[in-house]
Enzyme design. Structure first.
Site, PDB file in Angstrom:
ATOM      1  N   HIS A 281       0.864  -1.173   0.000  1.00  0.00           N
ATOM      2  CA  HIS A 281       0.000   0.000   0.000  1.00  0.00           C
ATOM      3  C   HIS A 281       0.900   1.223   0.000  1.00  0.00           C
ATOM      4  O   HIS A 281       1.931   1.256   0.685  1.00  0.00           O
ATOM      5  CB  HIS A 281      -0.906   0.016   1.235  1.00  0.00           C
ATOM      6  CG  HIS A 281      -2.047   0.977   1.128  1.00  0.00           C
ATOM      7  ND1 HIS A 281      -1.882   2.344   1.243  1.00  0.00           N
ATOM      8  CD2 HIS A 281      -3.375   0.771   0.912  1.00  0.00           C
ATOM      9  CE1 HIS A 281      -3.058   2.938   1.101  1.00  0.00           C
ATOM     10  NE2 HIS A 281      -3.975   2.015   0.899  1.00  0.00           N
ATOM     11  N   ASP A 335      -7.486  -5.326   1.182  1.00  0.00           N
ATOM     12  CA  ASP A 335      -8.145  -6.253   0.263  1.00  0.00           C
ATOM     13  C   ASP A 335      -7.805  -7.716   0.533  1.00  0.00           C
ATOM     14  O   ASP A 335      -8.479  -8.599   0.013  1.00  0.00           O
ATOM     15  CB  ASP A 335      -7.750  -5.918  -1.184  1.00  0.00           C
ATOM     16  CG  ASP A 335      -8.236  -4.554  -1.605  1.00  0.00           C
ATOM     17  OD1 ASP A 335      -9.438  -4.282  -1.440  1.00  0.00           O
ATOM     18  OD2 ASP A 335      -7.422  -3.752  -2.086  1.00  0.00           O
TER      19      ASP A 335
END
Length: 398
Positions: A281, A335
């Site tokens: 990320h 996710d």
């Protein structure tokens, strides 16, 4: 007359020409470039902390509800008991959508993606509520209520319409998350399942100036209506580099096949420079705090409703990746475990991103309202890389 007063303008030496301004460095994707000021959400990527209006998301996921969190995000503070009760009631009373919107959705191709259906449906709300009074608190409150109330109904309606069924009407006696699950199945959900889904909505509801939120703020800065703001954000979220990665995580785990194949698969993927779905990320250098919460929620579901073998694969992959990718600051993101939660809740895979949109509508609306408070239309500059001035040639000479 003094000597000074006798001078004319022509006697004054010209001011030196200003030095040419040095263009700011180009940063692809605006990485690290502040584009706005906001009091809504704070991310500490090195400590793995995410707060909404100063409240830790882990505490909100455990103690709050989605609508209470939405109120906090949009209006800046936790509601009183009276405010929350009134807000929940207003949202419950506005869940239904016009039959004209349902008829429009029935004309959509059944094979169309639910995100495209949601973007079109959200934009259509502007036709039904075309009055625009962006300086009126009552208008802002009403728009917030309608969008939070109707977006889930639209998602559930298209799911049934594309299967050839009539949409299920919302139930006014069910809380927000439970009502959405009911509209998908016409069965009242187990209280634990509804509570876990509500927590999922909370942790997906806001995440600073991500792509879809930036899209929402840019659209809001033109002073268009809030339905266009949300529709633009939905369109941005639909891109595979933003929403939808949890679908790809499940496909990746299914392709790996078994825990004993995790390390060989991962080594090949790293050697071939493949993207490991659900890892990494831009903001976090440690495990995404939302992934920590989602892993706990998944385990609660498995304890109650039965185990999912893909979870064993996911845990094995996380352990193997920690050795190989952890030193580079690459860890599971939001996710990685969310698809496993939705899968156990019985939610179709291509509804994962629309559910993301249901949650993130709260954050988009918070940024819409904040943008209105100190608005200036976004107009970034560019670095021109095209041709120098050229001479025109007539068509017959080219």
């Amino acid at each position: 007359m003094s000597d000074t007063a006798s001078h004319t303008a022509s006697d004054v030496p010209p001011a030196p020409a200003p030095a040419p301004a040095t263009p700011p460095p180009f940063r692809p994707g605006l990485e690290g470039v502040p584009a706005t000021q906001s009091a809504i959400c704070d991310i500490d990527g090195r400590q793995g902390q995410l707060t909404y209006r100063g409240f830790d998301t882990a505490i909100l996921a455990a103690q709050s509800t989605f609508l209470e969190t939405a109120y906090l995000l949009i209006w800046g503070d936790l509601p009183t008991a009276v405010q929350l009760r009134e807000f929940e009631h207003e949202v419950q009373m506005h869940r239904r959508v016009s039959f004209r919107i349902r008829d429009m959705m029935k004309s959509f191709p059944a094979q169309g993606h639910p995100m495209d259906a949601l973007q079109a449906s959200a934009a259509s709300l502007g036709l039904f509520y075309s009055r625009r009074a962006l300086d009126n608190p009552e208008y802002i409150y009403g728009a917030v209520v309608r969008l939070l109330a109707k977006i889930p109904t639209m998602v559930a309606a298209f799911q049934l319409i594309r299967k050839g069924q009539d949409p299920i009407q919302p139930r006014d006696d069910l809380p927000y998350a439970a009502n959405f699950l009911y509209m998908l199945t016409e069965r009242e959900p187990d209280p634990l399942a509804a509570r876990i889904f509500d927590a999922c909505l909370i942790i997906h509801s806001e995440h600073s100036l991500n792509a879809s939120t930036f899209s929402a703020r840019v659209t809001a800065s033109t002073l268009t209506d809030p339905y266009a703001v949300v529709a633009s954000a939905v369109g941005t979220l639909a891109g595979p580099l933003h929403g939808g990665a949890n679908e790809d995580v499940l496909a990746m785990l299914e392709a790996i096949g078994s825990p004993d194949q995790v390390e060989p698969w991962l080594d090949r993927a790293i050697a071939e420079r493949q993207k490991i779905m659900g890892f990494g990320h831009r903001e976090y250098k440690v495990k995404d705090p939302r992934a920590v919460i989602l892993q706990s929620l998944a385990e609660q579901l498995f304890d109650r409703f039965g185990h999912d073998p893909l979870y064993d694969l996911a845990c094995a992959l996380e352990r193997a990746a920690a050795e190989r990718l952890g030193p580079k600051g690459i860890y599971p993101n939001v996710d990685f475990y969310s698809g496993l939660v939705y899968r156990k809740l019985g939610i179709p895979r291509d509804l994962f991103t629309p559910i993301f949109a249901i949650a993130r509508t709260a954050g988009w609306l918070a940024h819409w309202k904040e943008q209105l408070g100190a608005n200036r239309i976004f107009r970034p500059s560019q670095i021109y890389t095209g041709s120098l001035p050229r001479q025109w040639q007539p068509l017959d000479a080219r």
